[in-house]
Enzyme design. Structure first.
Site, PDB file in Angstrom:
ATOM      1  N   CYS A   2       0.908  -1.270   0.189  1.00 38.68           N
ATOM      2  CA  CYS A   2      -0.149   0.020  -0.118  1.00 38.68           C
ATOM      3  C   CYS A   2       0.815   1.086   0.026  1.00 38.68           C
ATOM      4  O   CYS A   2       1.874   1.248   0.711  1.00 38.68           O
ATOM      5  CB  CYS A   2      -0.972   0.094   1.200  1.00 38.68           C
ATOM      6  SG  CYS A   2      -1.931  -1.554   1.699  1.00 38.68           S
ATOM      7  N   ARG A  27       5.329  -0.484  -6.087  1.00 37.22           N
ATOM      8  CA  ARG A  27       5.254  -1.206  -4.838  1.00 37.22           C
ATOM      9  C   ARG A  27       4.168  -2.290  -4.847  1.00 37.22           C
ATOM     10  O   ARG A  27       4.190  -3.301  -3.926  1.00 37.22           O
ATOM     11  CB  ARG A  27       4.878  -0.249  -3.631  1.00 37.22           C
ATOM     12  CG  ARG A  27       6.031   0.764  -3.523  1.00 37.22           C
ATOM     13  CD  ARG A  27       5.614   1.748  -2.279  1.00 37.22           C
ATOM     14  NE  ARG A  27       5.670   1.130  -0.989  1.00 37.22           N
ATOM     15  CZ  ARG A  27       6.983   1.445  -0.319  1.00 37.22           C
ATOM     16  NH1 ARG A  27       7.653   2.284  -0.627  1.00 37.22           N
ATOM     17  NH2 ARG A  27       7.221   0.904   0.741  1.00 37.22           N
ATOM     18  N   TRP A  73      -3.102  -2.932  -1.499  1.00 35.98           N
ATOM     19  CA  TRP A  73      -2.795  -4.149  -1.610  1.00 35.98           C
ATOM     20  C   TRP A  73      -3.296  -5.242  -0.706  1.00 35.98           C
ATOM     21  O   TRP A  73      -3.119  -5.056   0.550  1.00 35.98           O
ATOM     22  CB  TRP A  73      -1.308  -4.236  -1.520  1.00 35.98           C
ATOM     23  CG  TRP A  73      -0.691  -5.899  -2.282  1.00 35.98           C
ATOM     24  CD1 TRP A  73      -0.383  -6.233  -3.305  1.00 35.98           C
ATOM     25  CD2 TRP A  73      -0.295  -7.037  -1.351  1.00 35.98           C
ATOM     26  NE1 TRP A  73       0.216  -7.372  -3.436  1.00 35.98           N
ATOM     27  CE2 TRP A  73       0.188  -7.840  -2.399  1.00 35.98           C
ATOM     28  CE3 TRP A  73      -0.563  -7.425   0.184  1.00 35.98           C
ATOM     29  CZ2 TRP A  73       0.678  -9.241  -2.113  1.00 35.98           C
ATOM     30  CZ3 TRP A  73      -0.240  -8.490   0.129  1.00 35.98           C
ATOM     31  CH2 TRP A  73       0.287  -9.712  -0.676  1.00 35.98           C
ATOM     32  N   ASN A  99      -1.679   2.000   5.747  1.00 38.15           N
ATOM     33  CA  ASN A  99      -1.195   0.807   5.567  1.00 38.15           C
ATOM     34  C   ASN A  99      -0.618   0.027   6.632  1.00 38.15           C
ATOM     35  O   ASN A  99      -0.682   0.660   7.948  1.00 38.15           O
ATOM     36  CB  ASN A  99       0.269   1.416   5.056  1.00 38.15           C
ATOM     37  CG  ASN A  99       0.209   2.099   3.738  1.00 38.15           C
ATOM     38  OD1 ASN A  99      -0.644   2.090   3.208  1.00 38.15           O
ATOM     39  ND2 ASN A  99       1.389   2.894   3.334  1.00 38.15           N
ATOM     40  N   GLY A 100      -0.718  -1.105   6.725  1.00 40.88           N
ATOM     41  CA  GLY A 100      -0.475  -1.870   7.835  1.00 40.88           C
ATOM     42  C   GLY A 100      -1.568  -2.739   8.189  1.00 40.88           C
ATOM     43  O   GLY A 100      -2.452  -3.053   7.529  1.00 40.88           O
ATOM     44  N   GLU A 483      18.062 -17.787  -7.761  1.00 41.01           N
ATOM     45  CA  GLU A 483      17.821 -16.266  -8.293  1.00 41.01           C
ATOM     46  C   GLU A 483      17.131 -16.387  -9.721  1.00 41.01           C
ATOM     47  O   GLU A 483      16.398 -15.720  -9.993  1.00 41.01           O
ATOM     48  CB  GLU A 483      18.770 -15.651  -8.178  1.00 41.01           C
ATOM     49  CG  GLU A 483      18.671 -13.989  -8.308  1.00 41.01           C
ATOM     50  CD  GLU A 483      17.576 -13.073  -7.809  1.00 41.01           C
ATOM     51  OE1 GLU A 483      16.962 -13.852  -6.693  1.00 41.01           O
ATOM     52  OE2 GLU A 483      17.176 -12.175  -8.179  1.00 41.01           O
ATOM     53  N   LYS A 487      13.260 -15.186 -10.746  1.00 38.98           N
ATOM     54  CA  LYS A 487      13.403 -13.993 -11.879  1.00 38.98           C
ATOM     55  C   LYS A 487      12.217 -14.564 -12.815  1.00 38.98           C
ATOM     56  O   LYS A 487      11.175 -13.983 -13.088  1.00 38.98           O
ATOM     57  CB  LYS A 487      14.398 -13.674 -12.250  1.00 38.98           C
ATOM     58  CG  LYS A 487      15.480 -12.836 -11.642  1.00 38.98           C
ATOM     59  CD  LYS A 487      15.217 -11.646 -11.042  1.00 38.98           C
ATOM     60  CE  LYS A 487      14.442 -11.151  -9.869  1.00 38.98           C
ATOM     61  NZ  LYS A 487      14.961 -11.500  -8.753  1.00 38.98           N
ATOM     62  N   GLU A 490       8.695 -15.160 -11.399  1.00 41.19           N
ATOM     63  CA  GLU A 490       7.991 -13.748 -10.904  1.00 41.19           C
ATOM     64  C   GLU A 490       7.454 -13.007 -11.874  1.00 41.19           C
ATOM     65  O   GLU A 490       6.370 -12.301 -11.939  1.00 41.19           O
ATOM     66  CB  GLU A 490       9.231 -12.890 -10.364  1.00 41.19           C
ATOM     67  CG  GLU A 490       9.626 -13.109  -8.964  1.00 41.19           C
ATOM     68  CD  GLU A 490      10.695 -11.930  -8.294  1.00 41.19           C
ATOM     69  OE1 GLU A 490      10.434 -11.647  -7.113  1.00 41.19           O
ATOM     70  OE2 GLU A 490      11.619 -11.786  -8.947  1.00 41.19           O
ATOM     71  N   HIS A 506      18.313 -36.304  -7.578  1.00 39.12           N
ATOM     72  CA  HIS A 506      17.314 -36.812  -6.385  1.00 39.12           C
ATOM     73  C   HIS A 506      16.083 -36.326  -6.655  1.00 39.12           C
ATOM     74  O   HIS A 506      15.245 -36.208  -5.588  1.00 39.12           O
ATOM     75  CB  HIS A 506      17.991 -36.442  -4.835  1.00 39.12           C
ATOM     76  CG  HIS A 506      19.423 -36.888  -4.863  1.00 39.12           C
ATOM     77  ND1 HIS A 506      19.578 -38.388  -4.566  1.00 39.12           N
ATOM     78  CD2 HIS A 506      20.655 -36.408  -4.918  1.00 39.12           C
ATOM     79  CE1 HIS A 506      21.028 -38.626  -4.489  1.00 39.12           C
ATOM     80  NE2 HIS A 506      21.489 -37.537  -4.651  1.00 39.12           N
ATOM     81  N   LYS A 605       6.601  -4.856  -4.276  1.00 41.52           N
ATOM     82  CA  LYS A 605       8.012  -4.489  -4.113  1.00 41.52           C
ATOM     83  C   LYS A 605       8.461  -4.777  -2.825  1.00 41.52           C
ATOM     84  O   LYS A 605       9.350  -5.177  -2.330  1.00 41.52           O
ATOM     85  CB  LYS A 605       8.298  -2.985  -4.879  1.00 41.52           C
ATOM     86  CG  LYS A 605       9.635  -2.766  -4.830  1.00 41.52           C
ATOM     87  CD  LYS A 605      10.491  -3.277  -5.590  1.00 41.52           C
ATOM     88  CE  LYS A 605      11.844  -3.253  -5.583  1.00 41.52           C
ATOM     89  NZ  LYS A 605      12.690  -4.204  -6.256  1.00 41.52           N
TER      90      LYS A 605
HETATM   91  C1  G6P Z   1       9.472  -9.002  -2.236  1.00 41.59           C
HETATM   92  C2  G6P Z   1      10.067  -8.074  -3.550  1.00 41.59           C
HETATM   93  C3  G6P Z   1      11.380  -8.977  -3.847  1.00 41.59           C
HETATM   94  C4  G6P Z   1      12.431  -8.954  -2.781  1.00 41.59           C
HETATM   95  C5  G6P Z   1      11.416  -9.360  -1.409  1.00 41.59           C
HETATM   96  C6  G6P Z   1      12.538  -8.998  -0.210  1.00 41.59           C
HETATM   97  O1  G6P Z   1       8.892 -10.188  -2.313  1.00 41.59           O
HETATM   98  O2  G6P Z   1       9.138  -8.653  -4.588  1.00 41.59           O
HETATM   99  O3  G6P Z   1      11.771  -8.512  -4.918  1.00 41.59           O
HETATM  100  O4  G6P Z   1      13.549  -9.560  -2.841  1.00 41.59           O
HETATM  101  O5  G6P Z   1      10.262  -8.535  -1.102  1.00 41.59           O
HETATM  102  O6  G6P Z   1      12.608  -7.456  -0.176  1.00 41.59           O
HETATM  103  P1  G6P Z   1      13.634  -6.814   0.524  1.00 41.59           P
HETATM  104  O7  G6P Z   1      13.229  -5.416   0.379  1.00 41.59           O
HETATM  105  O8  G6P Z   1      13.419  -7.026   2.187  1.00 41.59           O
HETATM  106  O9  G6P Z   1      14.860  -6.999  -0.188  1.00 41.59           O
END
Ligand code: G6P
Length: 610
Positions: A2, A27, A73, A99-100, A483, A487, A490, A506, A605
């Protein structure tokens, strides 16, 4: 997640609020709304979907000199109209963006229902706005303070009351919030990006604080009414850094920024003549820093991509500094009663510095007596304030939801810390010198890989209709396999798994057939031969091999179906190069499929809820 934003002043603020919300679209959100006061009346427009739709709905119909706005969100309740913010109190006078999460909303709801309040949404926010009404007796500041005294949970809130239209109230507990200072106008916002076009002067609020905002001044207090003197700070980035600058997506811009951001993360931190590194954020706190140098055990806590860089940190620190390291998902660490004994140090890694689980893990570690260091990108973020000392990435704002440049900068900072630790312990000048010299060459090497992006784009076209991918790597490049897979899933919604290459036997090997692309990270390092054996195992089952390999490696051309070559570098720094083609591959596949790369479905984000 949010975003909240508010304005009070002497200009029409509708445009500003809409633009400010657009700046925090990255975000992640699923509905948006705005309240405007035109000097007489209040109007609320809100709806599920994109801000552009809200903008169309508003058209030219709204004007006013005060307003609050929100992107939501969904947590409590679906992303429908009723659940969108701003929420209004039963008497129609008090408006709230939040927010929260209010954790004790059920008991507060019961209390208000007994007082004949009615609720029209599934949100905890609607309960809070009515609690504020319940306490209202002619002063909105006091009503907010009284209501927040009843609340358990996290919030960043903005409040407007039509009975006191010359004032906005902002308060914070656990969700980021700042005040923007203008001339005869002031703002509140959860993200500096929202206000930067108007002002670069901000006051960052801390937990337990409230701000009473009018057009001419802002009064800061604690929630129990102690007046505060707060410093005005400058936003640490430029407007151009939060714009696409000709790229189709922020993610692509951020991938291509990496030669510069890697350099920025190292700037002033390499002592070539001494074959070591120096991080001001650590060495400026000698007593706390010595606890890291003498640590008996290190926990690295993080989420998502930051957790992957933490894993690379484990490989680096254990191999070079010989300190035992355990990497934990922050969400697990906080609830599993980890063993923290004297000499335990926790390093929290977070791009945003606001991730709720990482923050909670830090609090738990501190409660148990650990020294906590932070590695964050966002300057002034909550995690950077909650930790005993730390290091900033200096990678600049990262807007694309899928983290790219923050990852490479995190790995750089972890390498810098590793070298510093190792040189204090067992690493020779010679070895230290060799590594820091290679560090300095990395930006140029990354540039070289990026020059090859067209080839990766072609590959992406070939594989954009695949429904599964496997990513395999070993040693320092096992986390890169994780990673790369993250990617891809996502942003392209293709199922992808990352595995240590040998562990494939395995289980995942059962999935391999002639339709399965398998991405091998096969840089020339100490376990290269073992990786080649794993490649042959996949090949024998007709899998399609895409290999990320070193420039000088001609053997791989004979076994792999597709090869992306990268410059050669020492083991420890290899992930910074090997991840770049994987970022590009994921990006180009998602772009080929026509997806909204910067705002993938369901993702946020900055995950500020548990
Ligand atoms: C979310 C984002 C990721 C990020 C993760 C941790 O899932 O989409 O890209 O790696 O949060 O966020 P941070 O800000 O703590 O690195």
């Amino acid at each position: 997640m949010c975003g909240i934003l508010g304005y009070i002043g002497n200009r029409d603020c509708v445009r500003f609020l809409i633009d400010g919300l657009k700046r925090v679209e990255y975000r992640g959100y699923d509905s948006a709304g705005i309240l405007i006061y035109d000097g007489k009346n209040t109007s609320v427009v809100k709806q599920p979907g994109k801000i552009i739709e809200l903008e169309k709905l508003i058209g030219d119909s709204l004007k006013g000199n005060a307003g609050i706005a929100h992107t939501r969100w969904a947590t409590h309740g679906e992303p429908g109209h009723a659940n969108s913010h701003p929420h209004v109190s039963n008497n129609g006078n008090i408006f709230l963006v939040h927010n929260g999460i209010i954790e004790n909303y059920t008991s507060l709801k019961k209390k208000l229902e007994k007082e004949s309040f009615t609720f029209y949404s599934d949100t905890d926010t609607e309960i809070l706005v009515n609690l504020i009404q319940f306490y209202y007796a002619g002063c909105i500041e006091n009503a907010v303070k009284r209501a927040l005294a009843d609340v358990e949970g996290t919030y960043g809130i903005g409040v407007f009351c039509s009975e006191e239209p010359g004032v906005l109230i902002a308060a914070r507990m656990g969700s980021p919030l700042l005040i923007g200072i203008g001339e005869n106008e002031n703002y509140f916002a959860s993200d500096p990006a929202s206000v930067l076009k108007q002002t670069d002067e901000v006051v960052y609020m801390q937990d337990g604080e409230i701000a009473v905002i009018t057009d001419s001044k802002v009064v800061h207090k604690t929630l129990d009414d102690v007046l505060l003197e707060k410093d005005v700070e400058k936003i640490s980035f430029e407007l151009s850094e939060i714009e696409k600058s000709g790229y189709d997506h922020f993610m692509l811009k951020e991938i291509f920024e990496q030669p510069r951001t890697i350099n920025d993360s190292m700037r002033g931190r390499i002592l070539l003549d001494e074959g070591t590194t120096k991080l001001g954020g650590l060495s400026e706190h000698p007593e706390i820093y010595s606890r890291l140098l003498n640590a008996k055990k290190i926990f690295i806590v993080a989420c998502g991509t930051s957790w992957h860089s933490g894993l690379i940190g484990e490989y680096m620190i254990e191999e070079y500094a010989r300190i035992p390291v355990e990497v934990e998902y922050a969400s697990e660490f906080r609830y599993r009663d980890p063993i923290i004994t004297p000499g335990t140090v926790v390093i929290a890694v977070s791009q945003s510095g606001e991730t709720a689980d990482t923050l909670a893990a830090i609090k738990e570690a501190k409660r148990k007596g650990a020294t906590v260091f932070g590695i964050c990108n966002v300057v002034g973020s909550t995690i950077s304030k909650e930790t005993d000392a730390g290091v900033y990435l200096h990678a600049g704002p990262e807007i694309g939801v899928a983290s790219t440049k923050a990852f490479t900068s995190q790995v750089i900072v972890l390498a810098l810390i590793t070298i510093d630790l190792a040189r204090h312990r067992n690493m020779s000048f010679r070895e230290g010198y060799k590594i820091v010299k290679e560090l300095k060459n990395l930006p140029e090497m990354v540039e070289k890989i990026l020059e090859n992006s067209e080839k990766i784009k072609e590959l992406a076209k070939k594989f954009s209709s695949a429904s599964n991918f496997l990513y395999l790597g070993r040693g320092f490049n096992f986390p890169v396999a994780l990673e790369g897979a993250l990617k891809l899933k996502e942003i392209s919604y293709i199922h992808a798994e990352g595995y240590p290459a040998a562990e494939m036997k395995h289980g995942p090997i059962a999935l391999i057939d002639e339709n399965m692309p398998v991405v091998f990270i096969a840089a020339k390092d100490s376990i290269y031969d073992k990786v080649v054996t794993n490649i042959r195992e996949v090949k024998a089952r007709n899998g399609i091999i895409i290999a990320i390999a070193s420039e000088s490696d001609s053997e791989i051309d004979l076994i792999a179906d597709y090869v992306i070559k990268i410059p050669e570098v020492t083991n420890l720094l290899s992930p910074i190069l090997t991840v770049i083609p994987l970022q590009l591959l994921a990006y180009y596949i998602a772009a080929e499929k026509g997806y909204d790369v910067d705002m993938p479905r369901n993702l946020a984000k900055s995950v500020t809820v548990e």
